[in-house]
Enzyme design. Structure first.
Site, PDB file in Angstrom:
ATOM      1  N   TYR A  39       0.853  -1.198   0.000  1.00  0.00           N
ATOM      2  CA  TYR A  39       0.000   0.000   0.000  1.00  0.00           C
ATOM      3  C   TYR A  39       0.886   1.244   0.000  1.00  0.00           C
ATOM      4  O   TYR A  39       1.877   1.310   0.728  1.00  0.00           O
ATOM      5  CB  TYR A  39      -0.902   0.019   1.230  1.00  0.00           C
ATOM      6  CG  TYR A  39      -2.114  -0.865   1.133  1.00  0.00           C
ATOM      7  CD1 TYR A  39      -3.218  -0.489   0.358  1.00  0.00           C
ATOM      8  CD2 TYR A  39      -2.185  -2.074   1.821  1.00  0.00           C
ATOM      9  CE1 TYR A  39      -4.342  -1.294   0.275  1.00  0.00           C
ATOM     10  CE2 TYR A  39      -3.310  -2.890   1.750  1.00  0.00           C
ATOM     11  CZ  TYR A  39      -4.385  -2.486   0.969  1.00  0.00           C
ATOM     12  OH  TYR A  39      -5.489  -3.288   0.883  1.00  0.00           O
ATOM     13  N   GLU A  40       0.490   2.236  -0.826  1.00  0.00           N
ATOM     14  CA  GLU A  40       1.285   3.453  -0.948  1.00  0.00           C
ATOM     15  C   GLU A  40       0.479   4.722  -0.664  1.00  0.00           C
ATOM     16  O   GLU A  40       1.045   5.813  -0.599  1.00  0.00           O
ATOM     17  CB  GLU A  40       1.908   3.504  -2.345  1.00  0.00           C
ATOM     18  CG  GLU A  40       2.758   2.255  -2.625  1.00  0.00           C
ATOM     19  CD  GLU A  40       3.473   2.288  -3.968  1.00  0.00           C
ATOM     20  OE1 GLU A  40       3.352   3.309  -4.681  1.00  0.00           O
ATOM     21  OE2 GLU A  40       4.159   1.294  -4.294  1.00  0.00           O
ATOM     22  N   HIS A  41      -0.854   4.579  -0.511  1.00  0.00           N
ATOM     23  CA  HIS A  41      -1.733   5.710  -0.249  1.00  0.00           C
ATOM     24  C   HIS A  41      -2.727   5.303   0.835  1.00  0.00           C
ATOM     25  O   HIS A  41      -3.203   4.158   0.843  1.00  0.00           O
ATOM     26  CB  HIS A  41      -2.469   6.125  -1.528  1.00  0.00           C
ATOM     27  CG  HIS A  41      -1.555   6.326  -2.698  1.00  0.00           C
ATOM     28  ND1 HIS A  41      -0.812   7.474  -2.868  1.00  0.00           N
ATOM     29  CD2 HIS A  41      -1.233   5.508  -3.730  1.00  0.00           C
ATOM     30  CE1 HIS A  41      -0.081   7.369  -3.967  1.00  0.00           C
ATOM     31  NE2 HIS A  41      -0.324   6.186  -4.511  1.00  0.00           N
TER      32      HIS A  41
END
Length: 305
Positions: free
Chosen positions: A154-156
């Protein structure tokens, strides 16, 4: 205290020490090679990628995302769906590659950067509901595909770091406890919000995370060997005690590239007993150059470690 009593006290302390303290062994050089595959739908197959029989090889399917697949791309609170190129990377193809290469394992990665035309957000309704849905949906996918592990990418985020830590930590705990997976990794990069979330996860659940796939290619294009070594030391401190893997991006768009000294850095780390593995983003792009750097990476790792 006289000398005999002091000696006896020290002896008793040394004997009892192991039962009171857990001393984690430092990581050492490894022959682990990992490659993300399937996110860009370039018809790449497991069998396209060269596999050196003298490395431990992990494919990482990219991505499973808790969003719907109807085109509206709405978050589904932990109900994961397959968003990788499942036509070319199907359950039968997983079985084939694993049956023909005893050193191969296959994982799936959660989240990624985007879904449809927007970002893929970590967006749980509640910790309990997200974990329940994630355990159920991922167990189904992992068993259907005969997979071995998960990667967290996950990046956001539409949740604070502690919520992220509890959701992901409990997910990994349950999947391992149930025997659904045998390993788990995380894939952070050098961004304040991203690091805050992953360091919170590491603080509470680092003991359950087997590998840190740090995205060193997210640093600026033109990174030098000396800068790379500094970045590695910084991230090893952030994820203290973890196996921080080094990485490059196939299209050369960021970080330290193979042409600019990536393997020089790997050899330096190896001489320091800190080369815990190499991973690549991604097979989809590497197909265009015949997987040249995958071959070099594995050859370096296969040399006695």
């Amino acid at each position: 205290m006289d000398f005999p009593k002091l000696f006896i006290a020290l002896f008793i302390f040394q004997v009892l020490l192991p039962s009171h303290m857990s001393i984690q062994a430092a990581p050492a050089n490894s022959n682990l090679f990992r490659e993300y595959i399937g996110a860009e739908f370039k018809n790449v197959k497991f069998t396209d990628v060269p596999i050196n029989s003298n490395v431990e090889f992990h494919y990482i399917l990219s991505f499973a995302i808790d969003y719907d697949t109807s085109g509206s791309t709405s978050p589904t609170n932990g109900k994961f769906n397959v968003f990788w190129d499942s036509d070319n990377l199907s359950p039968s193809q997983v079985s084939y590659i694993k049956s023909h290469h005893s050193n191969v394992k296959v994982a799936l990665s959660l989240g990624g950067d985007s879904v449809g035309d927007g970002y893929a957000y970590f967006d749980p309704s509640t910790v309990d509901s997200w974990v329940s849905n994630a355990v159920s949906s991922l167990t189904y996918i992992i068993q259907e595909y005969n997979l071995d592990g998960i990667d967290i990418d996950y990046e956001h985020f539409h949740a604070d770091p502690e919520t992220f830590a509890q959701c992901i930590g409990r997910l990994i705990t349950t999947l391992k406890k149930n025997g659904v997976i045998s390993f788990a990794s995380i894939a952070p990069f050098d961004d304040d919000d991203v690091q805050n979330h992953y360091k919170a996860l590491w603080k509470s659940y680092g003991h359950l995370i087997d590998y840190v796939n740090f995205q060193f290619y997210a640093y600026d294009q033109g990174t030098t060997v000396s800068q790379f070594m500094n970045y590695f030391n910084t991230q090893s401190s952030n994820y203290n005690g973890g196996k921080v893997l080094v990485s490059f991006i196939s299209d050369g768009s960021g970080g330290l590239t193979p042409e600019s000294g990536f393997f020089t850095a790997c050899n330096r780390l190896k001489s320091q007993n800190k080369l815990y593995g190499i991973f690549v983003w991604s097979a989809d792009d590497s197909k265009g150059n015949g997987f040249l750097y995958e071959k070099q990476s594995q050859a370096l790792l296969a040399i006695s470690h």
